[in-house]
Design a protein around this motif. Structure first.
Motif, PDB file in Angstrom:
ATOM      1  N   TYR A 231      80.418 -12.071  36.034  1.00 20.27           N
ATOM      2  CA  TYR A 231      80.471 -11.433  34.901  1.00 20.27           C
ATOM      3  C   TYR A 231      80.394 -12.143  33.691  1.00 20.27           C
ATOM      4  O   TYR A 231      79.431 -12.356  32.666  1.00 20.27           O
ATOM      5  CB  TYR A 231      81.316 -10.145  34.727  1.00 20.27           C
ATOM      6  CG  TYR A 231      81.060  -9.338  33.560  1.00 20.27           C
ATOM      7  CD1 TYR A 231      79.956  -8.278  33.430  1.00 20.27           C
ATOM      8  CD2 TYR A 231      81.831  -9.495  32.329  1.00 20.27           C
ATOM      9  CE1 TYR A 231      79.787  -7.692  32.184  1.00 20.27           C
ATOM     10  CE2 TYR A 231      81.517  -8.842  31.136  1.00 20.27           C
ATOM     11  CZ  TYR A 231      80.584  -7.833  31.081  1.00 20.27           C
ATOM     12  OH  TYR A 231      80.521  -7.299  30.179  1.00 20.27           O
ATOM     13  N   GLU A 232      81.454 -12.977  33.310  1.00 24.09           N
ATOM     14  CA  GLU A 232      81.799 -13.749  32.246  1.00 24.09           C
ATOM     15  C   GLU A 232      81.003 -14.958  32.274  1.00 24.09           C
ATOM     16  O   GLU A 232      80.663 -15.644  31.116  1.00 24.09           O
ATOM     17  CB  GLU A 232      83.227 -14.331  32.289  1.00 24.09           C
ATOM     18  CG  GLU A 232      84.285 -12.891  31.931  1.00 24.09           C
ATOM     19  CD  GLU A 232      84.107 -12.242  30.469  1.00 24.09           C
ATOM     20  OE1 GLU A 232      83.723 -12.907  29.670  1.00 24.09           O
ATOM     21  OE2 GLU A 232      84.763 -11.196  30.378  1.00 24.09           O
ATOM     22  N   ALA A 240      72.494 -13.451  34.097  1.00 25.69           N
ATOM     23  CA  ALA A 240      72.934 -12.790  32.508  1.00 25.69           C
ATOM     24  C   ALA A 240      72.219 -11.363  32.186  1.00 25.69           C
ATOM     25  O   ALA A 240      72.763 -10.785  31.910  1.00 25.69           O
ATOM     26  CB  ALA A 240      72.643 -13.975  31.653  1.00 25.69           C
ATOM     27  N   GLY A 244      75.375  -7.040  33.536  1.00 26.83           N
ATOM     28  CA  GLY A 244      76.051  -6.911  32.286  1.00 26.83           C
ATOM     29  C   GLY A 244      74.890  -6.907  31.190  1.00 26.83           C
ATOM     30  O   GLY A 244      75.372  -6.677  30.019  1.00 26.83           O
ATOM     31  N   ALA A 246      73.633  -9.833  29.354  1.00 31.55           N
ATOM     32  CA  ALA A 246      74.214 -10.514  28.399  1.00 31.55           C
ATOM     33  C   ALA A 246      73.096 -11.037  27.663  1.00 31.55           C
ATOM     34  O   ALA A 246      71.751 -10.949  27.857  1.00 31.55           O
ATOM     35  CB  ALA A 246      74.736 -11.829  29.021  1.00 31.55           C
ATOM     36  N   SER A 265      75.019 -18.134  27.852  1.00 26.64           N
ATOM     37  CA  SER A 265      74.945 -16.517  27.751  1.00 26.64           C
ATOM     38  C   SER A 265      76.035 -15.982  26.765  1.00 26.64           C
ATOM     39  O   SER A 265      77.013 -16.792  26.379  1.00 26.64           O
ATOM     40  CB  SER A 265      75.335 -16.041  29.156  1.00 26.64           C
ATOM     41  OG  SER A 265      76.650 -16.376  29.505  1.00 26.64           O
ATOM     42  N   ARG A 267      78.175 -12.122  26.090  1.00 28.64           N
ATOM     43  CA  ARG A 267      78.401 -10.809  26.316  1.00 28.64           C
ATOM     44  C   ARG A 267      78.137 -10.044  25.131  1.00 28.64           C
ATOM     45  O   ARG A 267      78.820 -10.549  23.964  1.00 28.64           O
ATOM     46  CB  ARG A 267      79.584 -10.806  27.008  1.00 28.64           C
ATOM     47  CG  ARG A 267      79.424 -11.345  28.161  1.00 28.64           C
ATOM     48  CD  ARG A 267      78.425 -10.217  29.209  1.00 28.64           C
ATOM     49  NE  ARG A 267      78.415 -10.936  30.598  1.00 28.64           N
ATOM     50  CZ  ARG A 267      77.507 -10.473  31.424  1.00 28.64           C
ATOM     51  NH1 ARG A 267      76.447  -9.620  30.979  1.00 28.64           N
ATOM     52  NH2 ARG A 267      77.319 -11.099  32.718  1.00 28.64           N
ATOM     53  N   GLU A 269      79.815  -7.483  24.163  1.00 25.80           N
ATOM     54  CA  GLU A 269      81.218  -7.292  23.439  1.00 25.80           C
ATOM     55  C   GLU A 269      81.802  -8.187  22.906  1.00 25.80           C
ATOM     56  O   GLU A 269      82.897  -7.935  22.286  1.00 25.80           O
ATOM     57  CB  GLU A 269      82.006  -6.675  24.641  1.00 25.80           C
ATOM     58  CG  GLU A 269      82.241  -7.590  25.678  1.00 25.80           C
ATOM     59  CD  GLU A 269      81.388  -7.436  26.684  1.00 25.80           C
ATOM     60  OE1 GLU A 269      81.551  -7.893  27.871  1.00 25.80           O
ATOM     61  OE2 GLU A 269      80.142  -7.293  26.473  1.00 25.80           O
ATOM     62  N   LYS A 270      81.320  -9.453  22.915  1.00 24.48           N
ATOM     63  CA  LYS A 270      81.929 -10.532  22.274  1.00 24.48           C
ATOM     64  C   LYS A 270      81.562 -10.655  20.712  1.00 24.48           C
ATOM     65  O   LYS A 270      82.213 -11.453  19.887  1.00 24.48           O
ATOM     66  CB  LYS A 270      81.674 -11.969  22.854  1.00 24.48           C
ATOM     67  CG  LYS A 270      81.963 -12.091  24.401  1.00 24.48           C
ATOM     68  CD  LYS A 270      83.420 -11.912  24.542  1.00 24.48           C
ATOM     69  CE  LYS A 270      83.880 -12.170  26.025  1.00 24.48           C
ATOM     70  NZ  LYS A 270      85.116 -12.017  26.304  1.00 24.48           N
ATOM     71  N   ARG A 302      76.078   0.309  21.238  1.00 18.66           N
ATOM     72  CA  ARG A 302      75.227  -0.720  21.446  1.00 18.66           C
ATOM     73  C   ARG A 302      74.300  -0.679  20.369  1.00 18.66           C
ATOM     74  O   ARG A 302      73.699   0.220  20.138  1.00 18.66           O
ATOM     75  CB  ARG A 302      74.893  -0.702  22.861  1.00 18.66           C
ATOM     76  CG  ARG A 302      75.612  -0.729  23.860  1.00 18.66           C
ATOM     77  CD  ARG A 302      75.040  -0.712  25.386  1.00 18.66           C
ATOM     78  NE  ARG A 302      74.514  -2.035  25.873  1.00 18.66           N
ATOM     79  CZ  ARG A 302      75.192  -3.289  26.203  1.00 18.66           C
ATOM     80  NH1 ARG A 302      76.341  -3.014  26.629  1.00 18.66           N
ATOM     81  NH2 ARG A 302      74.712  -4.156  26.462  1.00 18.66           N
TER      82      ARG A 302
END
Length: 346
Positions: A231-232, A240, A244, A246, A265, A267, A269-270, A302
């Protein structure tokens, strides 16, 4: 990109250069894979990516055109399903409607010639394991979807396989029951200590249950590792986008943000929203953008935005924050440490 399996002298399942073709279609195209004893392993990918064919190759429902397959050190290519130490739970459960729950669970033992009293005892134990004690006399039609799924699990477990194969077994359940069964499946796997190989196209299922996840695309594994790593730190554009969703930061934008040239990539939420006049935190870059769309998703909203340079991005911000509206101008903070390098090839 491949990550090593947990250390084990003899893998529960090993693929070495395995291929399976259907005419011109390379359903499985040179897969190398090692699954450890006692591991909950997820095969994740879209339809047609090769994950289900790999499961069928382990089960013996398909035979490889090339390569080598072992189950606990035993070569199994060429062996029929009934001679392999595995069992499968299917998406449609495949229960016999004319048999009772107890008879369904005991069916595999009956085929193996186990005496009636013993198989009934083992069936009761298996049903108790999946929290269905006392329902032996019911018919499948008298059960809920979640209960039928548990019966299918009990039937697969009663013959004591070394590896349990699960082919999207939660796909027919509603969201709440599916989430409950995810927790119960993982708890059951830990209690039994069996290797579970779980096929799904649902990233949430894979990330929440698996010890490791293999992401499939076009017959190959494009990344395998712990859920957090997949994921990360997605390996490439496909991972990516599939796991999720990304943002993909192209080299030109990376340089403009102050990072080294390369593919990254990021995310959603970052990314943070900046209040007017507030500078970006240390280690972050501020960019101007306009909001294209806002989607409420419970805990988060989002935001689909477009930067002044014309780059489309997605940000996920807490729903408790005041949300901008479509057409609003916003400033975004992008922490440079949140940019994860990816392979250049897709």
């Amino acid at each position: 990109m491949h990550a090593p399996a947990p250390t084990s002298a003899v893998p529960a399942v090993r693929f070495a250069g395995v291929a399976r073709h259907f005419g011109a279609v390379r359903a499985v195209d040179g897969v190398d894979l090692s699954i450890a004893p006692g591991e909950f392993f997820a095969m994740l990918g879209p339809s047609g990516s090769g994950k289900t064919t790999c499961l069928r190759l382990i089960a013996g429902f398909e035979q490889p055109d090339a390569g080598h397959i072992e189950i606990f050190g035993e070569t199994v290519e060429g062996l029929p399903p009934y001679r392999r130490p595995v069992n499968t739970v299917f998406q449609d459960y495949a229960l016999f409607p004319h048999l009772s729950v107890g008879e369904n669970v005991a069916y595999g033992l009956k085929v193996r010639g186990v005496a009636r009293a013993e198989r009934e005892k083992l069936a009761r134990e298996a049903l108790a394991l999946v929290k269905l004690a006392g329902l032996e006399a019911r018919r499948p039609a008298q059960l809920s979807g979640g209960q039928r799924q548990r019966v299918a699990l009990a039937r697969a477990l009663v013959v004591r396989p070394k590896v349990l194969l699960l082919d999207e077994p939660l796909g027919a359940l509603d969201l709440k029951l599916r989430e409950e069964m995810q927790v119960e499946l993982k708890s059951l796997q830990r209690a039994l200590g069996l290797s579970f190989v779980f096929v799904t196209h649902d990233q949430g299922e894979a990330l929440s249950m698996a010890d490791r996840v293999a992401v499939f695309n076009e017959g190959r594994i494009v990344q395998v590792g712990p859920p957090e790593t997949v994921y990360e730190r997605p390996a490439n554009r496909f991972v990516a986008a599939f796991v999720g969703a990304a943002n993909v930061i192209e080299p030109d934008m990376a340089v403009a943000l102050g990072a080294a040239s390369g593919l990254y990539s990021l995310r959603p939420e970052k990314i943070a929203l900046l209040a007017p006049g507030v500078p970006a935190p240390d280690g972050a870059a501020a960019i101007e953008a306009s909001v294209v769309d806002v989607s409420y998703q419970g805990a988060v909203r989002r935001l689909a935005v477009r930067t002044t340079a014309g780059v489309a991005l997605t940000a996920a911000v807490p729903a408790s924050h005041r949300a901008p509206a479509s057409g609003d101008s916003v400033r975004l903070a992008i922490p440079l440490g949140a940019l994860m390098p990816m392979e250049a090839e897709t």
